[in-house]
Design a protein around this motif. Structure first.
Motif, PDB file in Angstrom:
ATOM      1  N   THR A  78     -16.826  -7.393  31.265  1.00  0.00           N
ATOM      2  CA  THR A  78     -17.245  -6.070  30.790  1.00  0.00           C
ATOM      3  C   THR A  78     -16.126  -5.396  29.998  1.00  0.00           C
ATOM      4  OG1 THR A  78     -18.640  -5.817  32.758  1.00  0.00           O
ATOM      5  CG2 THR A  78     -18.070  -3.792  31.574  1.00  0.00           C
ATOM      6  N   VAL A  79     -16.518  -4.783  28.897  1.00  0.00           N
ATOM      7  CA  VAL A  79     -15.638  -3.875  28.156  1.00  0.00           C
ATOM      8  C   VAL A  79     -16.169  -2.473  28.440  1.00  0.00           C
ATOM      9  CG1 VAL A  79     -15.009  -3.045  25.856  1.00  0.00           C
ATOM     10  CG2 VAL A  79     -15.117  -5.514  26.312  1.00  0.00           C
ATOM     11  N   LEU A  80     -15.301  -1.583  28.885  1.00  0.00           N
ATOM     12  CA  LEU A  80     -15.742  -0.233  29.223  1.00  0.00           C
ATOM     13  C   LEU A  80     -14.786   0.774  28.573  1.00  0.00           C
ATOM     14  CD1 LEU A  80     -17.771   1.481  30.854  1.00  0.00           C
ATOM     15  CD2 LEU A  80     -16.209   1.288  32.804  1.00  0.00           C
ATOM     16  N   ILE A  81     -15.357   1.584  27.688  1.00  0.00           N
ATOM     17  CA  ILE A  81     -14.559   2.532  26.894  1.00  0.00           C
ATOM     18  C   ILE A  81     -15.027   3.952  27.215  1.00  0.00           C
ATOM     19  CG2 ILE A  81     -13.978   3.221  24.531  1.00  0.00           C
ATOM     20  CD1 ILE A  81     -14.526   0.268  23.727  1.00  0.00           C
ATOM     21  N   ASN A  82     -14.075   4.853  27.317  1.00  0.00           N
ATOM     22  CA  ASN A  82     -14.350   6.267  27.649  1.00  0.00           C
ATOM     23  C   ASN A  82     -15.239   6.374  28.893  1.00  0.00           C
ATOM     24  OD1 ASN A  82     -12.982   6.701  25.271  1.00  0.00           O
ATOM     25  ND2 ASN A  82     -14.760   7.392  24.113  1.00  0.00           N
ATOM     26  N   PRO A  83     -14.838   5.718  29.976  1.00  0.00           N
ATOM     27  CA  PRO A  83     -15.720   5.656  31.143  1.00  0.00           C
ATOM     28  C   PRO A  83     -15.864   6.990  31.877  1.00  0.00           C
ATOM     29  CG  PRO A  83     -13.601   4.686  31.665  1.00  0.00           C
ATOM     30  CD  PRO A  83     -13.578   4.983  30.192  1.00  0.00           C
ATOM     31  N   ARG A  84     -17.030   7.118  32.521  1.00  0.00           N
ATOM     32  CA  ARG A  84     -17.264   8.214  33.460  1.00  0.00           C
ATOM     33  C   ARG A  84     -17.792   7.587  34.743  1.00  0.00           C
ATOM     34  NH1 ARG A  84     -21.385  13.145  32.417  1.00  0.00           N
ATOM     35  NH2 ARG A  84     -22.879  11.453  32.650  1.00  0.00           N
ATOM     36  N   LEU A  85     -17.136   7.905  35.846  1.00  0.00           N
ATOM     37  CA  LEU A  85     -17.514   7.324  37.148  1.00  0.00           C
ATOM     38  C   LEU A  85     -18.127   8.409  38.014  1.00  0.00           C
ATOM     39  CD1 LEU A  85     -15.808   5.036  36.045  1.00  0.00           C
ATOM     40  CD2 LEU A  85     -14.531   4.970  38.174  1.00  0.00           C
ATOM     41  N   THR A  86     -19.248   8.064  38.654  1.00  0.00           N
ATOM     42  CA  THR A  86     -19.901   9.004  39.557  1.00  0.00           C
ATOM     43  C   THR A  86     -20.214   8.269  40.858  1.00  0.00           C
ATOM     44  OG1 THR A  86     -21.002   9.894  37.596  1.00  0.00           O
ATOM     45  CG2 THR A  86     -21.768  10.683  39.735  1.00  0.00           C
ATOM     46  N   PRO A  87     -19.568   8.655  41.959  1.00  0.00           N
ATOM     47  CA  PRO A  87     -19.897   8.003  43.234  1.00  0.00           C
ATOM     48  C   PRO A  87     -21.362   8.244  43.586  1.00  0.00           C
ATOM     49  CG  PRO A  87     -17.890   9.309  43.419  1.00  0.00           C
ATOM     50  CD  PRO A  87     -18.499   9.645  42.096  1.00  0.00           C
ATOM     51  N   VAL A  88     -22.015   7.220  44.157  1.00  0.00           N
ATOM     52  CA  VAL A  88     -23.416   7.340  44.557  1.00  0.00           C
ATOM     53  C   VAL A  88     -23.530   8.191  45.817  1.00  0.00           C
ATOM     54  CG1 VAL A  88     -25.379   6.006  45.454  1.00  0.00           C
ATOM     55  CG2 VAL A  88     -24.120   5.194  43.437  1.00  0.00           C
ATOM     56  N   ASP A  89     -22.553   8.035  46.712  1.00  0.00           N
ATOM     57  CA  ASP A  89     -22.541   8.820  47.944  1.00  0.00           C
ATOM     58  C   ASP A  89     -21.083   8.931  48.392  1.00  0.00           C
ATOM     59  OD1 ASP A  89     -21.888   6.367  49.277  1.00  0.00           O
ATOM     60  OD2 ASP A  89     -24.020   5.886  49.358  1.00  0.00           O
TER      61      ASP A  89
END
Ligand code: NI
Length: 176
Positions: A78-89
Motif C-alpha cells: 500500500t502507498v498511503l499519502i496524506n493519511p487520516r486515521l479514525t479508530p473504529v472503537d
C-alpha cells in the motif's frame, strides 16, 4: 535507489511532515521508488518518507507471506499519502514492534485494534479501508512517523523494550 535510513536521535525524525500537494508527479514517483527500494533492501514491513529525510506525509507498507515469518499476517502493498486515521472503537491491544530507525530493538506498544484509514495513492486516487490486527498496527506505526512519533515514545512500561536478539533469541523479526 536505496537511501540511508535516519536513526533515532536525528531531529528530522521528530518533525511534523507536510502534506503532498501534487499527485502523479515524477518527484513523487521517484520518492516512492526510493522508499520501496529501501524498505525491500532492509526487509521492512513499512517505511515513512521522514525516515529517509523527506518531510512529506507519505508512507508505504506491505507484508507478503514469508516462511521466515510464519506468524506474520499478510498486509497488502500500500502507498498511503496524506493519511487520516479514525479508530473504529476504543479497544487497544499491546503488540511487539520494531522500526528501521531503531535497529535491533523491539518494544511492546499499545495500538488501536481496529481503525479506518483514508488517504490517497500515488496517482491521487482515494484509499479508504477499515482494518484490524497487524495491518492496523503497521498503519498506526507508519503514520506516527509523519507526526514525529517513534514507537519507543508509546511504550507504557520500558521493561518491555530491548534488543531483539535478547528478547527473541533465534527468531528473525519484521521491522516497521
Ligand atoms: Ni518505524
Amino acid at each position: 535507489m536505496i537511501r540511508p535510513v535516519l536513526r533515532m536521535g536525528d531531529p528530522r525524525l521528530l518533525e511534523r511532515a507536510k502534506p503532498v500537494e501534487s499527485f502523479d508527479t515524477p518527484e513523487l514517483h521517484a520518492l516512492l521508488a526510493d522508499m520501496r527500494d529501501t524498505m525491500t533492501h532492509l526487509d521492512g514491513a513499512g517505511l515513512a518518507a521522514p525516515q529517509i529525510g523527506v518531510g512529506l506525509r507519505v508512507v508505504i507498507f506491505g507484508v507478503q507471506r514469508n516462511p521466515r515469518y510464519p506468524d506474520a499476517e499478510e498486509v497488502p502493498d500500500t502507498v498511503l499519502i496524506n493519511p487520516r486515521l479514525t479508530p473504529v472503537d476504543a479497544e487497544m491491544e499491546e503488540g511487539w514492534e520494531g522500526c528501521l530507525s531503531v535497529p535491533g530493538m523491539r518494544g511492546l506498544v499499545p495500538r488501536h485494534c481496529r481503525l479506518r484509514y483514508e488517504g490517497f495513492d500515488a496517482a491521487g486516487n482515494r484509499v479508504d479501508r477499515t482494518v484490524g490486527g497487524f495491518h492496523a498496527r503497521v498503519v498506526q506505526h507508519e503514520c506516527d512517523h509523519l507526526d514525529g512519533i517513534l514507537y519507543p515514545m508509546r511504550i507504557r512500561d520500558l521493561a518491555n523494550f530491548g534488543y531483539t536478539e535478547v528478547l527473541f533469541p533465534g527468531q528473525p523479526a519484521l521491522a516497521e
